[in-house]
Design a protein around this motif. Structure first.
Motif, PDB file in Angstrom:
ATOM      1  N   TYR A  69      -6.189  -2.870  -4.718  1.00 56.42           N
ATOM      2  CA  TYR A  69      -6.135  -1.765  -3.763  1.00 56.42           C
ATOM      3  C   TYR A  69      -5.948  -0.428  -4.490  1.00 56.42           C
ATOM      4  O   TYR A  69      -6.595   0.566  -4.145  1.00 56.42           O
ATOM      5  CB  TYR A  69      -4.985  -1.993  -2.783  1.00 56.42           C
ATOM      6  CG  TYR A  69      -4.855  -0.920  -1.727  1.00 56.42           C
ATOM      7  CD1 TYR A  69      -5.703  -0.899  -0.619  1.00 56.42           C
ATOM      8  CD2 TYR A  69      -3.885   0.076  -1.831  1.00 56.42           C
ATOM      9  CE1 TYR A  69      -5.591   0.082   0.354  1.00 56.42           C
ATOM     10  CE2 TYR A  69      -3.770   1.066  -0.870  1.00 56.42           C
ATOM     11  CZ  TYR A  69      -4.620   1.059   0.218  1.00 56.42           C
ATOM     12  OH  TYR A  69      -4.519   2.047   1.178  1.00 56.42           O
TER      13      TYR A  69
ATOM     14  N   THR B  68      -2.509  -5.813  -4.690  1.00 61.43           N
ATOM     15  CA  THR B  68      -2.032  -4.427  -4.828  1.00 61.43           C
ATOM     16  C   THR B  68      -2.769  -3.729  -5.959  1.00 61.43           C
ATOM     17  O   THR B  68      -3.180  -2.570  -5.832  1.00 61.43           O
ATOM     18  CB  THR B  68      -0.512  -4.406  -5.090  1.00 61.43           C
ATOM     19  OG1 THR B  68       0.169  -5.080  -4.027  1.00 61.43           O
ATOM     20  CG2 THR B  68       0.009  -2.979  -5.181  1.00 61.43           C
TER      21      THR B  68
ATOM     22  N   GLU C  10      -6.701  -2.050   7.516  1.00 65.95           N
ATOM     23  CA  GLU C  10      -6.476  -0.603   7.424  1.00 65.95           C
ATOM     24  C   GLU C  10      -7.463   0.150   8.318  1.00 65.95           C
ATOM     25  O   GLU C  10      -7.083   1.076   9.050  1.00 65.95           O
ATOM     26  CB  GLU C  10      -6.639  -0.166   5.968  1.00 65.95           C
ATOM     27  CG  GLU C  10      -6.207   1.257   5.687  1.00 65.95           C
ATOM     28  CD  GLU C  10      -6.226   1.548   4.200  1.00 65.95           C
ATOM     29  OE1 GLU C  10      -7.185   2.192   3.738  1.00 65.95           O
ATOM     30  OE2 GLU C  10      -5.280   1.134   3.496  1.00 65.95           O
TER      31      GLU C  10
ATOM     32  N   LYS D  68       0.811  -1.217   0.000  1.00 65.76           N
ATOM     33  CA  LYS D  68       0.000   0.000   0.000  1.00 65.76           C
ATOM     34  C   LYS D  68       0.847   1.272   0.000  1.00 65.76           C
ATOM     35  O   LYS D  68       0.421   2.307  -0.501  1.00 65.76           O
ATOM     36  CB  LYS D  68      -0.932   0.011   1.216  1.00 65.76           C
ATOM     37  CG  LYS D  68      -1.926  -1.135   1.242  1.00 65.76           C
ATOM     38  CD  LYS D  68      -2.793  -1.058   2.486  1.00 65.76           C
ATOM     39  CE  LYS D  68      -3.789  -2.196   2.542  1.00 65.76           C
ATOM     40  NZ  LYS D  68      -4.629  -2.124   3.764  1.00 65.76           N
ATOM     41  N   ASN D  69       2.030   1.192   0.595  1.00 72.68           N
ATOM     42  CA  ASN D  69       2.890   2.363   0.704  1.00 72.68           C
ATOM     43  C   ASN D  69       3.586   2.644  -0.627  1.00 72.68           C
ATOM     44  O   ASN D  69       4.333   1.790  -1.127  1.00 72.68           O
ATOM     45  CB  ASN D  69       3.928   2.140   1.811  1.00 72.68           C
ATOM     46  CG  ASN D  69       4.752   3.373   2.090  1.00 72.68           C
ATOM     47  OD1 ASN D  69       5.379   3.924   1.194  1.00 72.68           O
ATOM     48  ND2 ASN D  69       4.758   3.799   3.342  1.00 72.68           N
TER      49      ASN D  69
ATOM     50  N   LYS E 223      -8.472   2.767  -4.420  1.00 71.88           N
ATOM     51  CA  LYS E 223      -8.036   4.089  -3.951  1.00 71.88           C
ATOM     52  C   LYS E 223      -8.190   5.155  -5.037  1.00 71.88           C
ATOM     53  O   LYS E 223      -8.561   6.302  -4.751  1.00 71.88           O
ATOM     54  CB  LYS E 223      -6.586   4.020  -3.481  1.00 71.88           C
ATOM     55  CG  LYS E 223      -6.407   3.376  -2.123  1.00 71.88           C
ATOM     56  CD  LYS E 223      -7.044   4.223  -1.028  1.00 71.88           C
ATOM     57  CE  LYS E 223      -6.798   3.698   0.351  1.00 71.88           C
ATOM     58  NZ  LYS E 223      -7.424   4.523   1.412  1.00 71.88           N
TER      59      LYS E 223
END
Length: 221
Positions: free
Chosen positions: A166, A163, A207, A9-10, A170
């Motif tokens: 995600y 990923t 999260e 996520k980072n 987002k």
């Protein structure tokens, strides 16, 4: 690292992860970029050949019938239909998932395939160029990359798909869409049976739990 894979996520972790792969293993690097850019599973990606990849580049998208999803749908339908199940009718209902090839991925694939033959596997085995790379090998290299980048959880192959999901979620919110819309979008792409499964799959449950715990600190002192 644990056996449960998670999405990266980072953005800084993802940047370091890609840089390590690019320096140390070109095949797995390109594999990871296709996985991150399409969300396809490793089992479907390793079957790709250079020729069909060039055709996809010309069209501007990949279009793949995902085998694990197909197997799951077939199993569920057989249970539901019993003796009335018909394989031919089932195959007619299968719809391949389309994944657009955007500019950055296009540049990587055009450069990577320029000196390759159409019959070659896009991701060849390091020991036998006439065979595709084994998913265990891609997982080993990806795990080395995450360890080198101090990423404290398992990514392996499936974490790349997570990923992708995600990021899609987002970006939907970033563009002004409701969170529920982003979740349903990823659910549809991955053929999940419910938004809740998708929420857990892309790590939103963890999260949200972390955010809730951090919020408690505002009430301390």
């Amino acid at each position: 690292m644990g056996s449960k894979t998670k999405p990266i996520k980072n953005p800084n972790d993802l940047k370091a992860f890609k840089a390590w792969l690019k320096e140390y293993d070109e095949v797995v690097y390109v594999f990871s970029q296709v996985a991150l850019g399409t969300g396809y599973r490793v089992g479907d990606l390793v079957k790709l050949r250079v020729g069909e990849t060039r055709e996809s580049l010309e069209k501007g998208y990949f279009k793949i019938i995902e085998q694990k999803t197909t197997k799951k749908k077939r199993t569920n339908l057989k249970k539901k239909k019993g003796k009335e199940y018909c394989e031919d009718k089932f195959k007619k209902t299968l719809v391949p998932r389309k994944a657009i090839i955007k500019d950055n991925l296009r540049l990587i694939l055009e450069e990577y395939t320029k000196d390759k033959q159409d019959w070659e596997y896009l991701f060849p085995s390091p020991t036998n160029k006439r065979e595709p790379i084994d998913s265990k090998q891609t997982c080993r290299v990806i795990n080395r990359a995450t360890e080198a980048c101090n990423i404290k959880f398992s990514v392996c192959n499936h974490g790349l798909r997570k990923t992708y999901g995600y990021i899609i979620y987002k970006n939907a919110i970033k563009s002004g869409k409701e969170a529920s819309y982003g979740l349903l979008l990823v659910q549809k792409m991955f053929c999940h049976s419910s938004p809740e499964i998708t929420r857990i799959y892309i790590g939103l449950d963890e999260e949200e739990e972390e955010e809730s715990i951090l919020a408690v600190d505002d009430y301390i002192g």
